[in-house]
Scaffold this active site. Structure first.
Site, short mmCIF file in Angstrom:
data_model
loop_
_atom_site.label_atom_id
_atom_site.label_comp_id
_atom_site.label_asym_id
_atom_site.label_seq_id
_atom_site.Cartn_x
_atom_site.Cartn_y
_atom_site.Cartn_z
N HIS A 161 3.16 -7.90 60.09
CA HIS A 161 3.44 -7.08 58.35
C HIS A 161 4.76 -7.46 58.25
O HIS A 161 5.85 -7.47 59.03
CB HIS A 161 3.27 -5.60 58.65
N CYS A 248 4.56 2.80 61.34
CA CYS A 248 3.10 2.74 61.21
C CYS A 248 2.60 4.04 61.29
O CYS A 248 1.42 4.39 60.91
CB CYS A 248 2.68 1.98 62.16
#
Ligand code: CIR
Length: 255
Positions: A161, A248
């Site tokens: 990501h 996250c």
């Protein structure tokens, strides 16, 4: 300012998580849960009210709530995660955000993971990763233009990501892995390079003046402390085996 941090209890199925760049290694579930509890306490210590969503036993990656929503001051975007196995994680996040924000959604066939979205002032940089499609990024732009946000796609290489490669750690300062993302994508921001021995060091969670940061990256942590940054180390070894890190595991909602 007060903040709510939405988290989720670690799934008992974490061992069956999605993996892209790391080899599968045994996860110690009890240790993962205790590390997660410490992470939540660190969020409280940084001034957040933690709201923990219930465990999703059938969704191995559901502790990584960041990927399910992008929360801005005016609106929350419920994502459509790029991994099919993660699509069932979003509805309970939408329920948790009801009443806190107006809710809009990424629709099929677009995909978007929240881990790809880096907000810097009124610009949202979005990693053009395997998880976030051009259609998903375009939808995000259309959804947020009425609120005065600009959406810019950013090329990535070598990581899952965008926020694996770059996060904000100071006013005007970005912690960045130059092998994974080009600092020139962020004009006006000062890049702070990670320690070359710690490729996963660019993922930091800035909450108010504090930076929640993985204990696995001590060399970069020292460098950040020398810059006067208030680094709060947390051991995330079991989440790291699942390719997760500090950003996250929460969705931060300023209130
Ligand atoms: C996945 O591949 O989706 C999970 N195993 C890891 C997700 C990490 N999320 C994040 O960096 N925002």
């Amino acid at each position: 300012m007060t903040r709510i941090a939405i988290t989720r209890a670690v799934s008992r199925a974490l061992q069956r998580c999605e993996l892209t760049h790391r080899p599968r290694r045994p996860v110690d579930l009890a240790l993962a849960c205790s590390q997660h509890a410490t992470y939540e306490q660190t969020l409280r210590d940084a001034g957040c009210e933690v709201r923990q969503l219930p465990e999703q036993p059938d969704h191995p990656d559901s502790v990584f709530v960041e990927d399910t929503a992008v929360v801005l001051d005016e609106v929350a975007v419920i994502t459509r995660p790029g991994a099919q196995s993660r699509r069932g994680e979003v509805e309970s996040m939408a329920v948790a955000l009801e009443g806190l924000r107006e809710i809009v959604r990424i629709d099929p066939p677009g995909t978007l993971d929240g881990g790809d979205v880096l907000q810097l002032d009124r610009t949202l940089y979005v990693g053009a990763s395997a998880r976030s499609s051009a259609e998903g990024i375009a939808q995000l732009g259309r959804l947020l233009a009425p609120f005065g946000y600009r959406v810019v796609a950013v090329p990535l290489q070598g990581c899952l990501h965008l926020k694996s490669a770059v996060t904000q750690v100071a006013p005007g300062g970005l912690l960045l892995n130059p092998g994974w993302v080009d600092a020139r994508c962020f004009p006006g921001w000062e890049p702070i390079a990670i320690d070359a021995a710690e490729p996963h060091a660019a993922n930091a969670l800035r909450v108010g003046g504090a930076v929640i940061y993985p204990a696995s990256c001590p060399r970069t942590a020292d460098a950040l402390r020398k810059l006067g940054i208030d680094v709060r180390s947390v051991d995330m070894s079991e989440m790291e085996k699942a390719e997760g890190a500090v950003t996250c595991c929460s969705v931060i909602v300023p209130t």
